[in-house]
Design a protein around this motif. Sequence first.
Motif, PDB file in Angstrom:
ATOM      1  N   PHE A 133      -0.041  -1.444  -1.174  1.00  0.00           N
ATOM      2  CA  PHE A 133      -1.447  -1.232  -1.519  1.00  0.00           C
ATOM      3  C   PHE A 133      -2.153  -2.575  -1.728  1.00  0.00           C
ATOM      4  N   ILE A 134      -1.512  -3.486  -2.478  1.00  0.00           N
ATOM      5  CA  ILE A 134      -2.104  -4.798  -2.759  1.00  0.00           C
ATOM      6  C   ILE A 134      -2.169  -5.642  -1.483  1.00  0.00           C
ATOM      7  N   LYS A 135      -1.136  -5.552  -0.640  1.00  0.00           N
ATOM      8  CA  LYS A 135      -1.126  -6.293   0.624  1.00  0.00           C
ATOM      9  C   LYS A 135      -2.279  -5.834   1.516  1.00  0.00           C
ATOM     10  N   ASP A 136      -2.467  -4.503   1.603  1.00  0.00           N
ATOM     11  CA  ASP A 136      -3.578  -3.959   2.389  1.00  0.00           C
ATOM     12  C   ASP A 136      -4.923  -4.414   1.831  1.00  0.00           C
ATOM     13  N   LEU A 137      -4.975  -4.537   0.510  1.00  0.00           N
ATOM     14  CA  LEU A 137      -6.190  -4.984  -0.156  1.00  0.00           C
ATOM     15  C   LEU A 137      -6.546  -6.402   0.286  1.00  0.00           C
ATOM     16  N   ASP A 138      -5.542  -7.276   0.296  1.00  0.00           N
ATOM     17  CA  ASP A 138      -5.767  -8.654   0.730  1.00  0.00           C
ATOM     18  C   ASP A 138      -6.093  -8.729   2.219  1.00  0.00           C
ATOM     19  N   GLU A 139      -5.388  -7.915   3.027  1.00  0.00           N
ATOM     20  CA  GLU A 139      -5.625  -7.911   4.473  1.00  0.00           C
ATOM     21  C   GLU A 139      -7.056  -7.476   4.783  1.00  0.00           C
ATOM     22  N   SER A 140      -7.571  -6.562   3.976  1.00  0.00           N
ATOM     23  CA  SER A 140      -8.923  -6.046   4.231  1.00  0.00           C
ATOM     24  C   SER A 140      -9.993  -7.118   4.046  1.00  0.00           C
ATOM     25  N   ASN A 141      -9.662  -8.187   3.284  1.00  0.00           N
ATOM     26  CA  ASN A 141     -10.626  -9.267   3.065  1.00  0.00           C
ATOM     27  C   ASN A 141     -10.677 -10.264   4.219  1.00  0.00           C
ATOM     28  N   LYS A 142      -9.646 -10.276   5.065  1.00  0.00           N
ATOM     29  CA  LYS A 142      -9.569 -11.283   6.130  1.00  0.00           C
ATOM     30  C   LYS A 142     -10.712 -11.197   7.138  1.00  0.00           C
ATOM     31  N   PRO A 143     -11.078  -9.988   7.589  1.00  0.00           N
ATOM     32  CA  PRO A 143     -12.215  -9.919   8.528  1.00  0.00           C
ATOM     33  C   PRO A 143     -13.501 -10.491   7.933  1.00  0.00           C
ATOM     34  N   ILE A 144     -13.696 -10.306   6.620  1.00  0.00           N
ATOM     35  CA  ILE A 144     -14.890 -10.825   5.956  1.00  0.00           C
ATOM     36  C   ILE A 144     -14.856 -12.350   5.947  1.00  0.00           C
ATOM     37  N   LEU A 145     -13.662 -12.916   5.646  1.00  0.00           N
ATOM     38  CA  LEU A 145     -13.530 -14.368   5.633  1.00  0.00           C
ATOM     39  C   LEU A 145     -13.769 -14.952   7.026  1.00  0.00           C
ATOM     40  N   PHE A 188      -6.238   3.908  -5.528  1.00  0.00           N
ATOM     41  CA  PHE A 188      -4.905   3.932  -6.128  1.00  0.00           C
ATOM     42  C   PHE A 188      -4.602   5.303  -6.733  1.00  0.00           C
ATOM     43  N   GLN A 189      -5.621   5.966  -7.228  1.00  0.00           N
ATOM     44  CA  GLN A 189      -5.419   7.312  -7.755  1.00  0.00           C
ATOM     45  C   GLN A 189      -4.900   8.236  -6.662  1.00  0.00           C
ATOM     46  N   LYS A 190      -5.432   8.099  -5.451  1.00  0.00           N
ATOM     47  CA  LYS A 190      -4.960   8.910  -4.322  1.00  0.00           C
ATOM     48  C   LYS A 190      -3.505   8.565  -4.004  1.00  0.00           C
ATOM     49  N   LEU A 191      -3.185   7.258  -4.019  1.00  0.00           N
ATOM     50  CA  LEU A 191      -1.794   6.853  -3.773  1.00  0.00           C
ATOM     51  C   LEU A 191      -0.868   7.497  -4.798  1.00  0.00           C
ATOM     52  N   TYR A 192      -1.291   7.499  -6.058  1.00  0.00           N
ATOM     53  CA  TYR A 192      -0.473   8.066  -7.135  1.00  0.00           C
ATOM     54  C   TYR A 192      -0.269   9.568  -6.937  1.00  0.00           C
ATOM     55  N   LEU A 232      10.786   2.643  -5.095  1.00  0.00           N
ATOM     56  CA  LEU A 232       9.887   3.199  -4.086  1.00  0.00           C
ATOM     57  C   LEU A 232       8.424   3.074  -4.518  1.00  0.00           C
ATOM     58  N   PHE A 233       8.176   3.297  -5.804  1.00  0.00           N
ATOM     59  CA  PHE A 233       6.810   3.199  -6.307  1.00  0.00           C
ATOM     60  C   PHE A 233       6.311   1.750  -6.237  1.00  0.00           C
ATOM     61  N   TYR A 234       7.204   0.793  -6.529  1.00  0.00           N
ATOM     62  CA  TYR A 234       6.851  -0.621  -6.413  1.00  0.00           C
ATOM     63  C   TYR A 234       6.502  -0.988  -4.972  1.00  0.00           C
ATOM     64  N   LEU A 235       7.258  -0.425  -4.020  1.00  0.00           N
ATOM     65  CA  LEU A 235       6.969  -0.694  -2.614  1.00  0.00           C
ATOM     66  C   LEU A 235       5.581  -0.185  -2.238  1.00  0.00           C
ATOM     67  N   LYS A 236       5.253   1.021  -2.732  1.00  0.00           N
ATOM     68  CA  LYS A 236       3.932   1.602  -2.461  1.00  0.00           C
ATOM     69  C   LYS A 236       2.831   0.729  -3.063  1.00  0.00           C
ATOM     70  N   MET A 237       3.066   0.277  -4.303  1.00  0.00           N
ATOM     71  CA  MET A 237       2.078  -0.553  -4.977  1.00  0.00           C
ATOM     72  C   MET A 237       1.913  -1.892  -4.250  1.00  0.00           C
ATOM     73  N   SER A 238       3.019  -2.511  -3.869  1.00  0.00           N
ATOM     74  CA  SER A 238       2.959  -3.800  -3.160  1.00  0.00           C
ATOM     75  C   SER A 238       2.223  -3.656  -1.836  1.00  0.00           C
ATOM     76  N   GLU A 285     -10.212  -7.729  -8.247  1.00  0.00           N
ATOM     77  CA  GLU A 285      -9.292  -8.293  -9.240  1.00  0.00           C
ATOM     78  C   GLU A 285      -8.605  -7.187 -10.039  1.00  0.00           C
ATOM     79  N   PHE A 286      -9.349  -6.114 -10.332  1.00  0.00           N
ATOM     80  CA  PHE A 286      -8.759  -5.000 -11.071  1.00  0.00           C
ATOM     81  C   PHE A 286      -7.597  -4.377 -10.295  1.00  0.00           C
ATOM     82  N   LYS A 287      -7.829  -4.133  -9.006  1.00  0.00           N
ATOM     83  CA  LYS A 287      -6.782  -3.501  -8.188  1.00  0.00           C
ATOM     84  C   LYS A 287      -5.614  -4.441  -7.931  1.00  0.00           C
ATOM     85  N   LYS A 288      -5.910  -5.725  -7.737  1.00  0.00           N
ATOM     86  CA  LYS A 288      -4.842  -6.669  -7.394  1.00  0.00           C
ATOM     87  C   LYS A 288      -4.030  -7.095  -8.618  1.00  0.00           C
ATOM     88  N   TYR A 289      -4.719  -7.381  -9.725  1.00  0.00           N
ATOM     89  CA  TYR A 289      -4.036  -7.949 -10.883  1.00  0.00           C
ATOM     90  C   TYR A 289      -3.770  -6.931 -11.995  1.00  0.00           C
TER      91      TYR A 289
END
Length: 577
Positions: free
Chosen positions: A558-570, A505-509, A550-556, A455-459
């Motif tokens: 990042f969040i998309k990858d975050l959600d995608e990473s949960n799919k295998p668990i589901l 996210f620190q690495k992305l920054y 460009l920074f918004y694209l990187k952030m978006s 939630e911290f990373k996404k929201y």
Amino acid sequence: MNTASKEKFISESTKFALAKIFNYLDPKVRQVLENQIIEYTVNNALNFSLIKTILHKDNVNLAQIYQPLTIKHKTNDGTFLIDDFKKFIENHKNISLIASGGSGKTTFIKNFYIKCVKEGYKIPVIFNFREFNQFQIKKIIKDKDITENYVFIAFTQHLLFNKIGIDSKTIEKMFDSGEFIFFLDGYDELDNKIKTSITKDFQDFVTRFNNNRFIITTRPYTSANYLDNFSNIYLSGLEDFEQITSFIHKQLYNNPSFAESIIATLKQKSSKKYLEILSNPLFLILFINAYESYPNIPPKKTQFYWQVFDALFEKHETFSKTGYRRPKLTNLDREKFEKILHTFSFISYFDELFIFSESQYEAIIRKVLTNYKYRVNPKNFLEDLKVSISILVEDGKLLSFIHRSIQEYFAAKYVDILSEDDKADFMLQLAKEQNSIKGNHTFLIELISELYPYEFKKYYIKAHIEEFYDNKEFYLTEHDNLSGYDKVFDGFENFKTILSFSKEFQKLYIDFMKTNSFTNENINIIVSSRNHQQLKLAQEILTLYENKELFYLKMSSFIKDLDESNKPILKFAFRGI
């Protein structure tokens, strides 16, 4: 309190300071006030010399367990210990003592107070900023008489209550002598609704009585960092393993074998990576307190708090003389007990009730109990918090958590109760407040990032960055003076600190800053940089603004990858459906 104990605290220097004060007063009041001032300062010093801690439920002598802490100037290299406190104060005159929660700020100034009395250095007066939260504060008045100044009123009421002075005019003359040193603790605990008014009145008070000395304490990134004619001094905590060892021995002076057992654990190779966390005195105390139940060092701060609460809740022993263990009066199971505690902490924290009366406690707790439909006696719950678990302390008629950071931990735990949508809304509001003049939630946000990383990373991060772009005027417009730009650089440093709570996210920054730059220099912020660190921050601010899309694209992404990473668990969880 016997006469011999008092005499140890009274020196010829004290009487000399009093003589200078009385040059400003009618001789008729001298004898009465001399006795009252000595009584007041010595009684305070004796009270401060005895202390209760998480480890010491009964009073223990502060000098026996006090560990001198390393301090430093932010602009200077190196750290140092104070070996001559008079020289230290005279060199700096007015001091903002800055440190994170649990670093020992309050204990530091109590120790200083005792030294002032013992060595006869001026007349010390101690006050908590949070006491202003009880005042009925009106709007700021630009030009007003000193007798209308809220800080002057607070000190006058405090001293008159202690029978020092006859009226406000007498006390004003006493302050004119310049023979006082004022200790004001916990600037960060000021209610945001009155912070601007009290800060202005405090600065006016310091200007009016500028021959006195002032020491205030605060957490980082508050307005106290920018007070005129104040030196910012930073408490560094326990600097090395030698200081950590010394601290443990002092805390466990009556149990040296236990101290050696803990030190042996810390010497293990696997423990070395956690020594940075243990450099904070509070975290080291929490570790010592829970060591018998949890001898391994937890990697996260939230785990420290869980361990100490678990040790207190499950194993805290309050025995009578017959060996009977007192049960919790509420007789609640742990889940319900924690639910009430977390909700109470959340409400009181965001109501800025860091110290509260029993009636304020009852008003909140009754609302909580009604909401959960629990049949619990509020007084029994309070007694459990004070006695059975020992996380609330009572001072006179006021209550507070054993440490503010404990309240923050329980407030952070409440977030787990919220629905997904409510969590998103809460993170948005928290980001707005953190990035406004009200923002002082850095430690709470760090705890939330540990407890709810997804939630911290996404929201939160998303809302945090959006607030940065909304605050363009704060970062890029011309400020009246250099201290205005100091606020910009400190504000951005705090902004980056919060981003670092997500290592991904620190690495992305960092990668983003390496691969992007700016072309349209904002001359104000570049020229205002007074050192290499500030210049680097200025460049990062401009890089973010020029590359917003460009920074918004990187952030978006990042969040998309975050959600995608949960799919295998589901898919794995629901594979049999």
